[in-house]
Each structure stands twice: as structure tokens, then as C-alpha cells.
Design a protein around this motif. Structure first.
Motif, PDB file in Angstrom:
ATOM      1  N   UNK A  90       5.741   0.330   0.068  1.00 18.95           N
ATOM      2  CA  UNK A  90       5.698   0.195   1.519  1.00 18.95           C
ATOM      3  C   UNK A  90       6.983  -0.399   2.126  1.00 18.95           C
ATOM      4  N   UNK A  91       7.505  -1.432   1.432  1.00 21.68           N
ATOM      5  CA  UNK A  91       8.847  -1.934   1.979  1.00 21.68           C
ATOM      6  C   UNK A  91       9.990  -0.921   2.034  1.00 21.68           C
ATOM      7  N   UNK A  92      10.166  -0.225   0.936  1.00 22.88           N
ATOM      8  CA  UNK A  92      11.226   0.780   0.865  1.00 22.88           C
ATOM      9  C   UNK A  92      10.826   1.791   1.918  1.00 22.88           C
ATOM     10  N   UNK A 119       1.510  -2.215   6.558  1.00 17.17           N
ATOM     11  CA  UNK A 119       2.425  -1.366   7.185  1.00 17.17           C
ATOM     12  C   UNK A 119       3.188  -1.676   8.376  1.00 17.17           C
ATOM     13  N   UNK A 120       2.793  -2.257   9.463  1.00 15.75           N
ATOM     14  CA  UNK A 120       3.233  -2.666  10.654  1.00 15.75           C
ATOM     15  C   UNK A 120       4.074  -3.801  10.144  1.00 15.75           C
ATOM     16  N   UNK A 121       3.702  -4.639   9.238  1.00  9.96           N
ATOM     17  CA  UNK A 121       4.635  -5.867   8.979  1.00  9.96           C
ATOM     18  C   UNK A 121       5.999  -5.248   8.499  1.00  9.96           C
ATOM     19  N   UNK A 122       5.909  -4.432   7.471  1.00 10.60           N
ATOM     20  CA  UNK A 122       7.036  -3.780   6.828  1.00 10.60           C
ATOM     21  C   UNK A 122       7.946  -3.210   7.789  1.00 10.60           C
ATOM     22  N   UNK A 127      13.061  -2.939  11.093  1.00 20.00           N
ATOM     23  CA  UNK A 127      13.715  -2.791  12.364  1.00 20.00           C
ATOM     24  C   UNK A 127      13.466  -1.417  13.116  1.00 20.00           C
ATOM     25  N   UNK A 128      12.239  -0.945  12.692  1.00 20.75           N
ATOM     26  CA  UNK A 128      11.556   0.353  13.292  1.00 20.75           C
ATOM     27  C   UNK A 128      11.328  -0.292  14.949  1.00 20.75           C
ATOM     28  N   UNK A 164      -0.277  -5.232  18.053  1.00 21.72           N
ATOM     29  CA  UNK A 164       0.323  -5.836  19.204  1.00 21.72           C
ATOM     30  C   UNK A 164       0.595  -7.374  19.169  1.00 21.72           C
ATOM     31  N   UNK A 165      -0.092  -8.278  17.976  1.00 16.36           N
ATOM     32  CA  UNK A 165       0.259  -9.614  17.855  1.00 16.36           C
ATOM     33  C   UNK A 165       1.625  -9.844  17.363  1.00 16.36           C
ATOM     34  N   UNK A 166       2.139  -8.816  16.723  1.00 19.13           N
ATOM     35  CA  UNK A 166       3.389  -9.100  15.949  1.00 19.13           C
ATOM     36  C   UNK A 166       4.487  -8.742  16.660  1.00 19.13           C
TER      37      UNK A 166
END
Length: 362
Positions: A90-92, A119-122, A127-128, A164-166
Motif C-alpha cells: 500500500x505504501x508503494x 489507504x488514506x494514510x498512505x 503527497x496525493x 476528513x479527519x486527516x
């Protein structure tokens, strides 16, 4: 506003900007999660056509060999195989990407909430710049009329709240009921049963006086989502978007199907029947649909979401249920071995079995 007035407004408004990105160096990299699904594959086809680079995730490329071959043949599309439970993968996945379209699927062996949050955190760490997450509502959190939540919808809403929170720029399309939910096979809620006289019967608990929002996912979702990306977070950040192009009562849906097929199609309000084995967890989802959407006539979308004009402004070239019934459904039925469709000719897009069909909204 009448439907005629609304259509007039569409014609006078500026058309969506689906023009290609011309410079190779300016092509943005779009990540698509669950590329084997109807939503993801629709986004990939349009993204490639209008000039994006695409990195599409699949859990198993070989299992979806036909679809994989089709998508891999498209310009600037790379398919990568990997599990969304593999955090290193997921990170890659998001490396170098500016955009992401995410539609997770509630398979019985996965934790969709954990997957969605990871997924959202990664994506944020990578930088998405714009994250489009295909969500659905939690009816227990409707301020106007709280109802029991649907199990496979509330997980998506929990992930939306985390996104939304991140603070990552994000939009949240909520997708209506797929046209290709309908099948002559004995699937719960959506079976169109062939009758010996050549007609069909739709026995369903959906109430006669409540509209159902519909979308031809493969034909229309990709174009609408790409327009959301082109408009960008300046217009859509934080917004929930109802992606459905028609709202039809069950009787109206049958009338559209009848005109398309040139055969009688009758609506019968009846209890939900489960005639075949169903995936883990889906029985509770069906019970939730019957309780919340049918018995209590709960709204499909959240009360503040406008439908269908928002979707029609995003993509004026949408295909309605009548056109789908005339041009696509008989051919999909033929591919699935339906006896009533023997002798029909044509080419169809790959139809998925019920397990993959868990991504459908209802």
C-alpha cells in the motif's frame, strides 16, 4: 424545477472538460484501487482515453485475466498486483501519484475500515493532492430521520470520517444502484424472472412509491469521476456527490425495461427471497436493506445530497435504464448463459459473479 427546465439548463451550461492532457510531461498519475471492479475499470478506461497515466491495483491479475488484458492494453495503464492488507505494498502503491480513486470491497476476509484508513494514510504521506473515495451513508447518522445502518455501508462512512479527519483533499461520490444488478439469475432483490410467455417479473421488496437512484456504472461512472478530478478540490473538496442519473420507482424501472426489451416486465412487491448461497456478511446487508430502505422507506442518499441533476451536470452523456435494457442487458444475459437470450448476437463487457458484485451499492 421541471425536468424540461433542468435539461434546458444543461444544454446552456458549459460542457464538462474531458479534453486530453497534451504534454507527456504534464500527465498526472492516477491510482485506482480495485481495478477489477466495475467502478475502477470504468475510471481507468476514461482516464486513459483523456490522457492520464494510471496505476491500477488488482488483488489477483490472473483471476481477472480477460479484464486485465483489456486494461493493460490501454495507453499509459499499468496494473499492479497486491493485497491491500500488505502495508508495504500500500505504501508503494501511491509513490509519485497526484490523484487517487478508491473503491474498497467488503470481502469477508478483510477489515474494510482498517483497509480504507490505511489507504488514506498512505496517500497523504505520499503527497496525493486529490483523493476521491467512493462512499455510502450511515443511516444512523442522518440528522432528519436516523435509521438502522446498513452493515456494508456504515463501514464506508466510517472511513470517510477518517479521511476528513486527516485533512487530505478529498471528494466523496456515493454511487447509485447499478443497472447490471438486474439479472435473470436468482440473485436477491434484483432478479428479473423469465416467464414462459416471454415476459419478465421483478419480485422485490422495494416499495412502489419510493424512487431508486440508478447508474450505468461501466458507461457513466468513469466520465463523471474524471470530471471531478478535472474540476479539482477547489470545487469538490469535502463534498458528497450523488452519482445516479435517473431516479425511478420500481414500476417506472419495469416500464423502462419493457420498452427496452420490447417485452412485458411486471413489478410485484414481494419479500426478499434468498435462493442461492451468498457471501459471508451479505445476509445481514440484505436484512438491513429490507428494514431501512424498504420497510422504513429510508433515503438512499443523505438528505442534503441532490440527485440526479448533480450527476447529469458532471456527465451529460449518461445512458438510461431503457437504453441499457435495449442494448446491453440482453447481451450480458447471453454471456451468462441465460436460455431466454439464446440466439442474440453482440459483444458484451465482462459480467461479474455475485461475489464481485458485492461492490454494488444495494
Amino acid at each position: 424545477m421541471s425536468s424540461d427546465d433542468a435539461l434546458s439548463n444543461y444544454e446552456s451550461a458549459s460542457r464538462p472538460n474531458l479534453s486530453p492532457v497534451n504534454s507527456q510531461s504534464q500527465k498526472k498519475l492516477l491510482i485506482v484501487v480495485n481495478s477489477s471492479g466495475r467502478q475502477g475499470s470504468s475510471v481507468i478506461r476514461v482516464a486513459s482515453a483523456v490522457g492520464y497515466r494510471v496505476r491500477g491495483q488488482m488483488r489477483n491479475v490472473r483471476k481477472n485475466a480477460s479484464l486485465s488484458a483489456e486494461l493493460s492494453s490501454l495507453k499509459d495503464v499499468e496494473l499492479v498486483e497486491g493485497s491491500l492488507e500488505d502495508l508495504a505494498f500500500v505504501e508503494r502503491l501511491f509513490e509519485g501519484a497526484e490523484l487517487a480513486f478508491i473503491n474498497t470491497t467488503p470481502y469477508g476476509w478483510t477489515d474494510e475500515v482498517a483497509t480504507g484508513k490505511n489507504l488514506a494514510d498512505a496517500a497523504k504521506r505520499a503527497g496525493v493532492k486529490f483523493y476521491v473515495y467512493s462512499g455510502l451513508t450511515d443511516h444512523s447518522k442522518h440528522s432528519d430521520r436516523p435509521l438502522a445502518p446498513l452493515p456494508l455501508w456504515k463501514t464506508k462512512f466510517e472511513v470517510e470520517e477518517h479521511i476528513r479527519a486527516i485533512g487530505i483533499p478529498a471528494a466523496f461520490p456515493y454511487v447509485g444502484c447499478y443497472h447490471n444488478n438486474f439479472s435473470s439469475r436468482p440473485y436477491p432483490l434484483w432478479q428479473l424472472t423469465p416467464i414462459p410467455d416471454g415476459s419478465f417479473e421483478w419480485r422485490t421488496p422495494f416499495p412502489a412509491d419510493v424512487g431508486i437512484p440508478f447508474i450505468d456504472t461501466e458507461h457513466d461512472l468513469g466520465a463523471a469521476v474524471i470530471q471531478i478530478f478535472k474540476d479539482g478540490p477547489r470545487k469538490w473538496n469535502g463534498k458528497r456527490i450523488a452519482l445516479a442519473f435517473e431516479v425511478l420507482t420500481p414500476q417506472q424501472a419495469c416500464e423502462h425495461f419493457s420498452r427496452g426489451l420490447q417485452r412485458p416486465v411486471r413489478y410485484v412487491n414481494a419479500p426478499c427471497e434468498i435462493k442461492i448461497p451468498i457471501p459471508d456478511g451479505y445476509r445481514a446487508q440484505l436484512e438491513g436493506i429490507v428494514h431501512t430502505l424498504c420497510d422504513n422507506k429510508g433515503a438512499y442518499f443523505r438528505p442534503e445530497m441532490e440527485c440526479p441533476n448533480t450527476a447529469r451536470r458532471l456527465w451529460p452523456g449518461w445512458r438510461g435504464l431503457e437504453e441499457y435494457a435495449r442494448e446491453v442487458w440482453p447481451l450480458e444475459e447471453k454471456q451468462n448463459g441465460a436460455q431466454w437470450a439464446e440466439g442474440l448476437r453482440g459483444i458484451v463487457t465482462p459480467a461479474e459473479e455475485l461475489e464481485q458484485g458485492l461492490e454494488f451499492a444495494a
